[in-house]
Design a protein around this motif. Structure first.
Motif, PDB file in Angstrom:
ATOM      1  N   SER A   4       7.333 -21.510  46.947  1.00 55.27           N
ATOM      2  CA  SER A   4       7.381 -20.106  47.347  1.00 55.27           C
ATOM      3  C   SER A   4       5.994 -19.448  47.199  1.00 55.27           C
ATOM      4  O   SER A   4       5.542 -18.730  48.108  1.00 55.27           O
ATOM      5  N   ASP A   5       5.329 -19.719  46.083  1.00 50.26           N
ATOM      6  CA  ASP A   5       3.998 -19.124  45.870  1.00 50.26           C
ATOM      7  C   ASP A   5       3.003 -19.650  46.904  1.00 50.26           C
ATOM      8  O   ASP A   5       2.154 -18.906  47.405  1.00 50.26           O
ATOM      9  N   TYR A   6       3.101 -20.952  47.200  1.00 54.93           N
ATOM     10  CA  TYR A   6       2.200 -21.550  48.198  1.00 54.93           C
ATOM     11  C   TYR A   6       2.387 -20.857  49.560  1.00 54.93           C
ATOM     12  O   TYR A   6       1.419 -20.440  50.197  1.00 54.93           O
ATOM     13  N   ILE A   7       3.661 -20.709  49.971  1.00 54.20           N
ATOM     14  CA  ILE A   7       3.949 -20.083  51.271  1.00 54.20           C
ATOM     15  C   ILE A   7       3.452 -18.637  51.275  1.00 54.20           C
ATOM     16  O   ILE A   7       2.793 -18.188  52.214  1.00 54.20           O
ATOM     17  N   LEU A  10      -0.402 -18.222  51.383  1.00 53.11           N
ATOM     18  CA  LEU A  10      -1.029 -18.586  52.653  1.00 53.11           C
ATOM     19  C   LEU A  10      -0.588 -17.704  53.833  1.00 53.11           C
ATOM     20  O   LEU A  10      -1.384 -17.360  54.689  1.00 53.11           O
ATOM     21  N   PHE A  11       0.713 -17.332  53.850  1.00 50.03           N
ATOM     22  CA  PHE A  11       1.268 -16.718  55.070  1.00 50.03           C
ATOM     23  C   PHE A  11       1.721 -15.264  54.957  1.00 50.03           C
ATOM     24  O   PHE A  11       2.059 -14.657  55.957  1.00 50.03           O
ATOM     25  N   VAL A  12       1.796 -14.722  53.739  1.00 54.96           N
ATOM     26  CA  VAL A  12       2.348 -13.367  53.611  1.00 54.96           C
ATOM     27  C   VAL A  12       1.267 -12.413  53.113  1.00 54.96           C
ATOM     28  O   VAL A  12       0.883 -12.466  51.945  1.00 54.96           O
ATOM     29  N   GLN A  13       0.774 -11.590  54.030  1.00 57.00           N
ATOM     30  CA  GLN A  13      -0.233 -10.608  53.627  1.00 57.00           C
ATOM     31  C   GLN A  13       0.430  -9.231  53.525  1.00 57.00           C
ATOM     32  O   GLN A  13       0.959  -8.718  54.502  1.00 57.00           O
ATOM     33  N   GLU A  14       0.414  -8.682  52.328  1.00 59.41           N
ATOM     34  CA  GLU A  14       0.966  -7.333  52.133  1.00 59.41           C
ATOM     35  C   GLU A  14      -0.182  -6.341  52.078  1.00 59.41           C
ATOM     36  O   GLU A  14      -1.135  -6.536  51.323  1.00 59.41           O
ATOM     37  N   ARG A  36      12.418 -10.971  49.447  1.00 58.87           N
ATOM     38  CA  ARG A  36      11.127 -11.571  49.067  1.00 58.87           C
ATOM     39  C   ARG A  36      10.180 -11.601  50.272  1.00 58.87           C
ATOM     40  O   ARG A  36      10.623 -11.700  51.415  1.00 58.87           O
ATOM     41  N   GLY A  37       8.886 -11.555  49.972  1.00 56.87           N
ATOM     42  CA  GLY A  37       7.874 -11.443  51.017  1.00 56.87           C
ATOM     43  C   GLY A  37       7.969 -12.510  52.097  1.00 56.87           C
ATOM     44  O   GLY A  37       7.835 -12.221  53.295  1.00 56.87           O
ATOM     45  N   GLU A  38       8.241 -13.744  51.689  1.00 61.17           N
ATOM     46  CA  GLU A  38       8.256 -14.820  52.686  1.00 61.17           C
ATOM     47  C   GLU A  38       9.471 -14.704  53.622  1.00 61.17           C
ATOM     48  O   GLU A  38       9.385 -15.012  54.811  1.00 61.17           O
ATOM     49  N   GLY A 200      12.947 -17.820  50.379  1.00 60.26           N
ATOM     50  CA  GLY A 200      13.318 -16.733  49.472  1.00 60.26           C
ATOM     51  C   GLY A 200      14.579 -17.122  48.721  1.00 60.26           C
ATOM     52  O   GLY A 200      14.676 -18.225  48.176  1.00 60.26           O
ATOM     53  N   ASP A 201      15.571 -16.222  48.751  1.00 58.53           N
ATOM     54  CA  ASP A 201      16.859 -16.515  48.114  1.00 58.53           C
ATOM     55  C   ASP A 201      17.878 -17.031  49.138  1.00 58.53           C
ATOM     56  O   ASP A 201      19.082 -16.965  48.914  1.00 58.53           O
ATOM     57  N   GLY A 202      17.355 -17.557  50.269  1.00 56.14           N
ATOM     58  CA  GLY A 202      18.234 -18.071  51.322  1.00 56.14           C
ATOM     59  C   GLY A 202      18.450 -17.017  52.383  1.00 56.14           C
ATOM     60  O   GLY A 202      18.924 -15.913  52.080  1.00 56.14           O
ATOM     61  N   LEU A 203      18.057 -17.323  53.615  1.00 51.26           N
ATOM     62  CA  LEU A 203      18.213 -16.374  54.715  1.00 51.26           C
ATOM     63  C   LEU A 203      19.118 -17.000  55.773  1.00 51.26           C
ATOM     64  O   LEU A 203      18.806 -18.063  56.316  1.00 51.26           O
TER      65      LEU A 203
END
Ligand code: SAM
Length: 209
Positions: A4-7, A10-14, A36-38, A200-203
């Motif tokens: 999750s931290d890796y994703i 790399l991919f989630v810019q807030e 969650r951000g991802e 995240g927690d499952g989407l």
């Protein structure tokens, strides 16, 4: 570093507005239960890829997901978000305003089931749904969403892994059972094509046929 931290790194810019939502929740004694951000980034991409213009969100909290979703909309798009707590809506509206999205986002205060029933009666059709409110009503929200969905609409729902509890056969807690029931409905309902994405927690991501 975990997956999750890796994703996220790399991919989630807030930007500053999204980063400040968490502080606004803390300041107003609200729970830190934003998507969650991802998973938010995936929602954002799904709105863009599908070309959705009319989003219905169920569960607003402080507006974190509203901002991600509304940012993905075209200029003429709109998001309606349903929330039980009037005080939460004030916080969400403030955050949405900071993001400059107040013209696109409208909040409806009240029990989501009642708000949804009124929207169904009005005949309005939505092309994207994000279900993220009380878990015990998830299957009802899915049923009501299908009733006001345009053909090809996307229905997404957060927390469908419920911190891994849905996988544990020993776990028979009420909310775990409610989410299992929801996932089974989404998987088997002939009006939908669905997949559970383990982010995240499952989407849960469904397409209304
Ligand atoms: N989608 C938000 C985000 O990611 O920023 C988080 C939503 S939070 C997980 C769930 C929200 O659903 C809470 O704000 C809660 O007050 C709201 N809620 C709970 N039960 C509800 C109901 N029956 N009708 C409408 N909203 C409800």
């Amino acid at each position: 570093m975990n997956t999750s931290d890796y994703i996220k790194t790399l991919f989630v810019q807030e930007d500053e507005v999204l980063k400040s939502v968490s502080a606004s929740l803390a300041k107003n004694n609200m729970p830190q239960i934003s998507v969650r951000g991802e998973a938010a980034k995936l929602l954002y991409l799904l709105v863009k890829i599908s070309g959705a213009k009319n989003i219905l969100e169920i569960g607003s909290l402080g507006g974190y997901s509203s901002i991600w979703l509304a940012r993905a909309l075209p200029d003429n798009g709109k998001l309606t978000s349903l929330e039980l707590e009037p005080a939460y809506v004030e916080v969400a509206q403030n955050n949405v305003k900071k993001a400059g999205l107040e013209k696109k986002v409208m909040y409806i205060v009240g029990e989501a089931r009642e708000s949804l029933s009124r929207l169904i009666s009005s005949g309005e059709k939505f092309d994207f749904f994000f279900i993220d409110a009380d878990k015990e009503n998830y299957d009802t929200y899915l049923e009501l969403a299908i009733q006001c969905a345009a053909p090809g609409a996307i229905i997404a729902a957060d927390n469908v892994l419920w911190d891994g509890k849905v996988l544990d056969p020993q776990n028979d807690e009420e909310l775990t059972e409610a989410i299992r029931k929801f996932n089974e409905k989404a998987a088997r309902d002939s009006r939908l094509e669905s997949l559970l994405v383990p982010i995240g927690d499952g989407l849960l991501v469904s397409r209304v046929k």
